[in-house]
Scaffold this active site. Sequence first.
Site, PDB file in Angstrom:
ATOM      1  N   LYS A 266       0.847  -1.199   0.000  1.00 56.36           N
ATOM      2  CA  LYS A 266       0.000   0.000   0.000  1.00 56.36           C
ATOM      3  C   LYS A 266       0.883   1.249   0.000  1.00 56.36           C
ATOM      4  O   LYS A 266       2.001   1.211   0.508  1.00 56.36           O
ATOM      5  CB  LYS A 266      -0.849   0.023   1.280  1.00 56.36           C
ATOM      6  CG  LYS A 266      -1.993  -0.957   1.310  1.00 56.36           C
ATOM      7  CD  LYS A 266      -2.779  -0.822   2.604  1.00 56.36           C
ATOM      8  CE  LYS A 266      -3.922  -1.820   2.677  1.00 56.36           C
ATOM      9  NZ  LYS A 266      -4.969  -1.592   1.668  1.00 56.36           N
ATOM     10  N   ARG A 340     -10.376 -11.554   1.758  1.00 55.65           N
ATOM     11  CA  ARG A 340     -11.211 -12.611   1.179  1.00 55.65           C
ATOM     12  C   ARG A 340     -10.515 -13.967   1.240  1.00 55.65           C
ATOM     13  O   ARG A 340     -11.165 -15.005   1.324  1.00 55.65           O
ATOM     14  CB  ARG A 340     -11.610 -12.231  -0.254  1.00 55.65           C
ATOM     15  CG  ARG A 340     -10.459 -12.058  -1.191  1.00 55.65           C
ATOM     16  CD  ARG A 340     -10.812 -11.254  -2.430  1.00 55.65           C
ATOM     17  NE  ARG A 340     -10.892  -9.810  -2.165  1.00 55.65           N
ATOM     18  CZ  ARG A 340     -11.214  -8.897  -3.084  1.00 55.65           C
ATOM     19  NH1 ARG A 340     -11.518  -9.268  -4.317  1.00 55.65           N
ATOM     20  NH2 ARG A 340     -11.272  -7.619  -2.763  1.00 55.65           N
TER      21      ARG A 340
HETATM   22  N1  BES Z   1      -8.147  -3.768   4.412  1.00 55.97           N
HETATM   23  C1  BES Z   1      -8.335  -3.325   3.087  1.00 55.97           C
HETATM   24  C2  BES Z   1      -9.637  -2.561   2.886  1.00 55.97           C
HETATM   25  C3  BES Z   1      -9.785  -1.257   3.645  1.00 55.97           C
HETATM   26  C4  BES Z   1      -9.539  -0.055   3.001  1.00 55.97           C
HETATM   27  C5  BES Z   1     -10.226  -1.236   4.944  1.00 55.97           C
HETATM   28  C6  BES Z   1      -9.707   1.141   3.676  1.00 55.97           C
HETATM   29  C7  BES Z   1     -10.396  -0.032   5.618  1.00 55.97           C
HETATM   30  C8  BES Z   1     -10.148   1.161   4.988  1.00 55.97           C
HETATM   31  C9  BES Z   1      -8.332  -4.514   2.132  1.00 55.97           C
HETATM   32  O1  BES Z   1      -7.554  -5.589   2.509  1.00 55.97           O
HETATM   33  C10 BES Z   1      -7.804  -4.032   0.833  1.00 55.97           C
HETATM   34  O2  BES Z   1      -6.670  -3.673   0.787  1.00 55.97           O
HETATM   35  N2  BES Z   1      -8.644  -4.037  -0.195  1.00 55.97           N
HETATM   36  C11 BES Z   1      -8.260  -3.591  -1.486  1.00 55.97           C
HETATM   37  C12 BES Z   1      -8.786  -4.573  -2.491  1.00 55.97           C
HETATM   38  C13 BES Z   1      -8.260  -4.389  -3.869  1.00 55.97           C
HETATM   39  C14 BES Z   1      -6.785  -4.719  -3.910  1.00 55.97           C
HETATM   40  C15 BES Z   1      -9.029  -5.261  -4.815  1.00 55.97           C
HETATM   41  C16 BES Z   1      -8.852  -2.214  -1.703  1.00 55.97           C
HETATM   42  O3  BES Z   1      -9.968  -1.947  -1.233  1.00 55.97           O
HETATM   43  O4  BES Z   1      -8.175  -1.379  -2.313  1.00 55.97           O
HETATM   44 MN    MN Z   2      -5.548  -5.387   1.855  1.00 56.29          MN
END
Ligand code: BES
Ligand code: MN
Length: 489
Positions: A266, A340
């Site tokens: 990230k 997931r």
């Molecule tokens: N934990 C994150 C989602 C999240 C984002 C929670 C902001 C709380 C606040 C999750 O694991 C994630 O990174 N999701 C990605 C999915 C994508 C790579 C398909 C996302 O939402 O960007």
């Molecule tokens: Mn994630």
Amino acid sequence: MTTPTEIQFKDVDLDAVAGAAGKVVVFVGDDGKLDAGARKVNTLTRKAVARLVESETFVKKTPGDVSVMAFPAGMAAAAVLVVKLSRRPDSQDARKAGAALAKAQGTADLLVMAGSINRADEIALGLALRGYKFDAHKTDEKKPGGDVTFMVSKPEVVAKSAAPMAAIAEGVFFTRDLTNEPANVLTTNDFAARLAAMQELGLDVEILEEDTLEKLGMRTLLSVGQGSDSPTKVVVMSWNGGKKGDAPFALVGKGVVFDTGGISLKPPAGMEDMTADMGGAGVVAGVMRTLALRKAKANVVGLVGLVENMPSGSATRPGDVVRSMKGDTVEIINTDAEGRLVLADVLWYTQERFKPSGIINLATLTGAILVALGHENAGVFSNSDELSADFIKAAAAEGEGAWRLPMSKAYDELLKSRIADMKNVGGRNAGSITAAQFLRRFVKDDVPWCHLDIAGTANVKSETALAPAGATGWGVMALNRLIADKYEG
Ligand code: BES
Ligand code: MN
Ligand code: ZN
């Protein structure tokens, strides 16, 4: 652990009002009529309450608002708090009033003259919930909160109806503490230990370690944690308060104690918020705590997948293919779509082992749910009109926003992989829905199931009605009510 302020319920004693230290609370409804408590304060202050109530500022106030009269003449108190509230408020207004009192209380003692109000228990719940503070890591700011005494007619009756609410507040606080805790403190080991400590409350708690998970074939779960020095775990909490042999209802939570994104790292801005990426598991734990504290007459199992998503030489790479416990293979396109992968194996294990009557899973699963619904509503995805409607109804009754979004085969197409049975991301569009479609592949068609995407509601940057900024504990009250209404009836 943060515990809610203990609230005492006593018989009304009007003679205590003049000499009470701290802050004295009275209630006045829209009709402007003063009850015995308000009349007493009015007399002591030479009609200051009546003048306030007739003023334009008070008339404009909405139910649950508080007016502060500081250092009233004729009383020992530091302030009189006049709450606008009818005698028979609905529970949301009563909780709002309690929350406003928590904010006005500061560190003072409170004497609440609630003799004529019939939802003193709900006011007490609002007061407890909004009084929460996460100060475990504040060196100088730890101040003990003041005492709270409610004066009510029939204190035994009110204390009895307030008891399950104290269990709710404690469950919510448990969830908030877990979710607020930084990831260097709340490691997978520490999380599991905090859950194991709930055995004292009569819950059965079992911890499955990596060797066991490996034997069970939970490779999608294990692939998320393999870059971390903290061991991946599944914790099973069981509350058997219902009929022996009745199939349990299951709660399943995503417990990513920190989500760096893994090799699909990230960006730095805001990454610290990913300390709350175990919020789903936190809610499951908080509900289990509440059920045990109020000795719920239902069979409920709570399972959480505890794991840390880190980049390292042993981490999963984009392009890796792993096999789930179910047997389906997954091509991992993006290691940041890890929630997931955690839930897939824990959902499957839950069904194989417990044959539950239904499943609700909770996860801070997608940033896309924030784009769609903001912080006001969690996303609800389901294979069952009945279960989702029942949940949304329970959430509405508790003032917790929840909104159903669609699922269908067409979205499922987006998960096709060239080399495996599926891939773990569906592309940019409909990100929350494709995540839900992925989970659905690990739920049997005859099991009523709801997925709650709580990425927007679990954690907030500014205060909400019943919580300060930070972890909200969203969902504990809704799920507790759903279980009470649907399985304890
Ligand atoms: N934990 C994150 C989602 C999240 C984002 C929670 C902001 C709380 C606040 C999750 O694991 C994630 O990174 N999701 C990605 C999915 C994508 C790579 C398909 C996302 O939402 O960007
Ligand atoms: Mn994630
Ligand atoms: Zn995540």
